[in-house]
Design a protein around this motif. Structure first.
Motif, PDB file in Angstrom:
ATOM      1  N   VAL A  22      39.564  44.409  54.571  1.00  0.00           N
ATOM      2  CA  VAL A  22      39.198  43.204  55.333  1.00  0.00           C
ATOM      3  C   VAL A  22      38.113  42.425  54.582  1.00  0.00           C
ATOM      4  N   PHE A  23      38.118  41.109  54.789  1.00  0.00           N
ATOM      5  CA  PHE A  23      37.137  40.253  54.117  1.00  0.00           C
ATOM      6  C   PHE A  23      35.877  40.151  54.983  1.00  0.00           C
ATOM      7  N   ASP A  24      35.084  41.226  54.965  1.00  0.00           N
ATOM      8  CA  ASP A  24      33.896  41.283  55.817  1.00  0.00           C
ATOM      9  C   ASP A  24      32.627  41.018  54.998  1.00  0.00           C
ATOM     10  N   GLY A  41      41.822  37.455  34.207  1.00  0.00           N
ATOM     11  CA  GLY A  41      41.989  36.009  33.993  1.00  0.00           C
ATOM     12  C   GLY A  41      41.419  35.155  35.099  1.00  0.00           C
ATOM     13  N   TYR A  42      40.753  35.763  36.094  1.00  0.00           N
ATOM     14  CA  TYR A  42      40.239  34.982  37.229  1.00  0.00           C
ATOM     15  C   TYR A  42      39.319  33.845  36.751  1.00  0.00           C
ATOM     16  N   GLY A  43      38.411  34.165  35.828  1.00  0.00           N
ATOM     17  CA  GLY A  43      37.462  33.141  35.347  1.00  0.00           C
ATOM     18  C   GLY A  43      38.186  31.996  34.655  1.00  0.00           C
ATOM     19  N   LEU A  66      42.342  26.385  49.773  1.00  0.00           N
ATOM     20  CA  LEU A  66      42.765  27.099  50.994  1.00  0.00           C
ATOM     21  C   LEU A  66      42.654  28.617  50.795  1.00  0.00           C
ATOM     22  N   GLY A  67      41.843  29.260  51.627  1.00  0.00           N
ATOM     23  CA  GLY A  67      41.519  30.679  51.425  1.00  0.00           C
ATOM     24  C   GLY A  67      40.482  30.726  50.322  1.00  0.00           C
ATOM     25  N   CYS A  68      39.395  29.992  50.546  1.00  0.00           N
ATOM     26  CA  CYS A  68      38.450  29.676  49.450  1.00  0.00           C
ATOM     27  C   CYS A  68      37.510  30.820  49.103  1.00  0.00           C
ATOM     28  N   SER A  69      37.372  31.836  49.959  1.00  0.00           N
ATOM     29  CA  SER A  69      36.353  32.882  49.764  1.00  0.00           C
ATOM     30  C   SER A  69      34.992  32.221  49.551  1.00  0.00           C
ATOM     31  N   LEU A  70      34.421  32.353  48.348  1.00  0.00           N
ATOM     32  CA  LEU A  70      33.093  31.775  48.110  1.00  0.00           C
ATOM     33  C   LEU A  70      33.179  30.374  47.490  1.00  0.00           C
ATOM     34  N   VAL A  91      38.564  25.947  52.852  1.00  0.00           N
ATOM     35  CA  VAL A  91      38.899  26.573  54.138  1.00  0.00           C
ATOM     36  C   VAL A  91      39.025  28.091  53.986  1.00  0.00           C
ATOM     37  N   ASP A  92      38.448  28.819  54.922  1.00  0.00           N
ATOM     38  CA  ASP A  92      38.660  30.270  54.973  1.00  0.00           C
ATOM     39  C   ASP A  92      38.460  30.718  56.420  1.00  0.00           C
ATOM     40  N   ASN A  93      39.134  31.806  56.798  1.00  0.00           N
ATOM     41  CA  ASN A  93      38.952  32.274  58.176  1.00  0.00           C
ATOM     42  C   ASN A  93      37.999  33.460  58.274  1.00  0.00           C
ATOM     43  N   SER A  94      37.370  33.825  57.154  1.00  0.00           N
ATOM     44  CA  SER A  94      36.376  34.897  57.199  1.00  0.00           C
ATOM     45  C   SER A  94      34.985  34.284  57.357  1.00  0.00           C
ATOM     46  N   ASP A 120      41.808  29.350  60.339  1.00  0.00           N
ATOM     47  CA  ASP A 120      43.020  29.926  59.764  1.00  0.00           C
ATOM     48  C   ASP A 120      43.735  28.784  59.047  1.00  0.00           C
ATOM     49  N   LEU A 121      44.140  29.015  57.828  1.00  0.00           N
ATOM     50  CA  LEU A 121      44.692  27.873  57.086  1.00  0.00           C
ATOM     51  C   LEU A 121      46.032  27.396  57.640  1.00  0.00           C
ATOM     52  N   ARG A 122      46.630  28.196  58.519  1.00  0.00           N
ATOM     53  CA  ARG A 122      47.850  27.733  59.189  1.00  0.00           C
ATOM     54  C   ARG A 122      47.539  26.643  60.210  1.00  0.00           C
ATOM     55  N   LEU A 134      45.826  27.252  46.253  1.00  0.00           N
ATOM     56  CA  LEU A 134      45.983  28.520  46.992  1.00  0.00           C
ATOM     57  C   LEU A 134      45.769  29.593  45.931  1.00  0.00           C
ATOM     58  N   ASN A 135      44.511  29.943  45.689  1.00  0.00           N
ATOM     59  CA  ASN A 135      44.189  30.871  44.600  1.00  0.00           C
ATOM     60  C   ASN A 135      44.108  32.304  45.141  1.00  0.00           C
ATOM     61  N   PHE A 136      45.229  33.020  45.039  1.00  0.00           N
ATOM     62  CA  PHE A 136      45.342  34.399  45.522  1.00  0.00           C
ATOM     63  C   PHE A 136      45.113  34.504  47.031  1.00  0.00           C
ATOM     64  N   THR A 137      45.704  33.575  47.757  1.00  0.00           N
ATOM     65  CA  THR A 137      45.574  33.542  49.216  1.00  0.00           C
ATOM     66  C   THR A 137      46.907  33.752  49.918  1.00  0.00           C
TER      67      THR A 137
HETATM   68  C1  GEK Z   1      38.882  32.298  44.928  1.00  0.00           C
HETATM   69  N1  GEK Z   1      40.574  31.597  46.530  1.00  0.00           N
HETATM   70  O1  GEK Z   1      37.815  32.904  44.664  1.00  0.00           O
HETATM   71  N2  GEK Z   1      43.363  31.635  56.779  1.00  0.00           N
HETATM   72  C2  GEK Z   1      42.285  31.357  55.997  1.00  0.00           C
HETATM   73  N3  GEK Z   1      41.850  32.185  55.007  1.00  0.00           N
HETATM   74  C3  GEK Z   1      42.528  33.329  54.814  1.00  0.00           C
HETATM   75  C4  GEK Z   1      43.651  33.676  55.580  1.00  0.00           C
HETATM   76  C5  GEK Z   1      44.065  32.773  56.603  1.00  0.00           C
HETATM   77  N4  GEK Z   1      45.123  33.027  57.353  1.00  0.00           N
HETATM   78  N5  GEK Z   1      44.114  34.875  55.154  1.00  0.00           N
HETATM   79  C6  GEK Z   1      43.292  35.268  54.156  1.00  0.00           C
HETATM   80  N6  GEK Z   1      42.337  34.334  53.958  1.00  0.00           N
HETATM   81  C7  GEK Z   1      39.512  32.563  46.266  1.00  0.00           C
HETATM   82  C8  GEK Z   1      39.991  33.992  46.364  1.00  0.00           C
HETATM   83  S1  GEK Z   1      40.685  35.906  48.232  1.00  0.00           S
HETATM   84  C9  GEK Z   1      41.715  36.763  47.168  1.00  0.00           C
HETATM   85  C10 GEK Z   1      40.817  34.248  47.585  1.00  0.00           C
HETATM   86  C11 GEK Z   1      41.386  38.189  46.960  1.00  0.00           C
HETATM   87  C12 GEK Z   1      41.256  34.366  52.960  1.00  0.00           C
HETATM   88  C13 GEK Z   1      40.405  35.608  52.988  1.00  0.00           C
HETATM   89  O2  GEK Z   1      39.415  35.563  53.998  1.00  0.00           O
HETATM   90  C14 GEK Z   1      39.834  35.618  51.577  1.00  0.00           C
HETATM   91  O3  GEK Z   1      38.582  34.989  51.513  1.00  0.00           O
HETATM   92  C15 GEK Z   1      40.878  34.854  50.756  1.00  0.00           C
HETATM   93  O4  GEK Z   1      41.838  34.344  51.675  1.00  0.00           O
HETATM   94  C16 GEK Z   1      41.609  35.676  49.719  1.00  0.00           C
HETATM   95  O5  GEK Z   1      39.424  31.520  44.137  1.00  0.00           O
HETATM   96  O6  GEK Z   1      40.384  38.705  47.465  1.00  0.00           O
HETATM   97  O7  GEK Z   1      42.220  38.869  46.224  1.00  0.00           O
END
Ligand code: GEK
Length: 245
Positions: A22-24, A41-43, A66-70, A91-94, A120-122, A134-137
């Protein structure tokens, strides 16, 4: 390897039970270290998102992470479009991720210019976008919602706009899949992760991160309307696609 609070040691000790990832708050704290040492290759991908933004973002448009994390990709887009008239929305839901993102972004002028949305990005309506990331989301969303989400993103994009879709993929050929998984584990070992960390993280992600094949991604992007779809980055089973509306 230095062992400060920002170093990912979350799976270093034997885990109790079989908790799904979980993204806690704990993950948010170590996230930059975790993703750099886990995704080869993330960087490079983040840097190239900034480079793409220089030429792909059009005046008066919006850019979405979308699913931006930090919000690393949002910040790269903001840097790539510095001084230009466009809005960057991340946008992120965490809640834990967004709180940490807020702290990091508030440290710079470019960061303060990014709109952070906890949702929630939906539930997000993409509007007038020339670039969407959508970078790994997508890999964390249920399989049956992925097409609908991509369709609504496509609908909210300007003609000629670009979607950057980065994903961990599954290979169709089982032997290639096994080889790439082994190479990825080799990468993680070289980054200082132990066998225990690698196997416990793998189990934690098993029900949470659902990879699909490149062919599935391509077909779906074309089905929802993207005109051109190209792989612009690949390292083992980590790829990034550029889809042009
Ligand atoms: C980066 N893009 O550093 N709605 C919103 N956020 C979501 C959802 C959802 N339904 N499901 C998951 N997430 C980032 C890395 S990490 C990838 C993205 C990884 C979010 C979740 O909370 C997390 O922050 C992100 O998607 C995935 O460029 O950890 O492998």
């Amino acid at each position: 390897m230095p062992q400060d609070l920002s170093t990912d040691r979350l799976y270093a000790k034997p885990q109790q039970g079989s908790g799904d990832f979980v993204f806690d708050r704990q993950v948010a704290q170590v996230f930059p270290d975790m993703i750099k040492r886990s995704v080869p290759g993330y960087g490079t991908i983040i840097n190239m998102i900034g480079t793409l933004a220089v030429s792909c973002v059009s005046e008066g448009s919006r850019c979405y992470d979308l699913g931006c994390s930090l919000a690393a990709a949002a910040l790269a887009m903001r840097s790539g479009t510095a001084g230009r008239d466009c809005q960057v929305i991340a946008v992120d839901n965490s809640v834990a991720m967004l709180e940490r993102a807020q702290e990091l972004l508030s440290a710079s002028e470019e960061g303060r210019d990014i709109e952070l949305v906890c949702a929630d990005l939906r539930d997000i309506e993409v509007r007038d976008a020339s670039m969407v990331v959508l970078n790994f989301t997508l890999q964390f969303l249920p399989l049956d919602v992925r097409e609908g989400l991509l369709r609504s993103i496509w609908q909210g994009m300007r003609s000629g706009g670009v979607l950057v879709l980065s994903e961990k993929i599954a290979l169709e050929d089982p032997q290639s899949q096994a080889l790439f998984v082994e190479m990825h584990h080799g990468f993680k070992r070289a980054q200082g992760y132990s066998e225990l960390e690698i196997s416990q993280k793998r189990s934690a992600l098993e029900n949470v991160l659902i990879p699909e094949t490149l062919a599935t991604h391509r077909k779906r992007l074309q089905q929802v309307g993207f005109e051109r779809v190209e792989v612009w980055f690949q390292c083992f089973n980590f790829i990034s696609l550029l889809a042009v509306k």
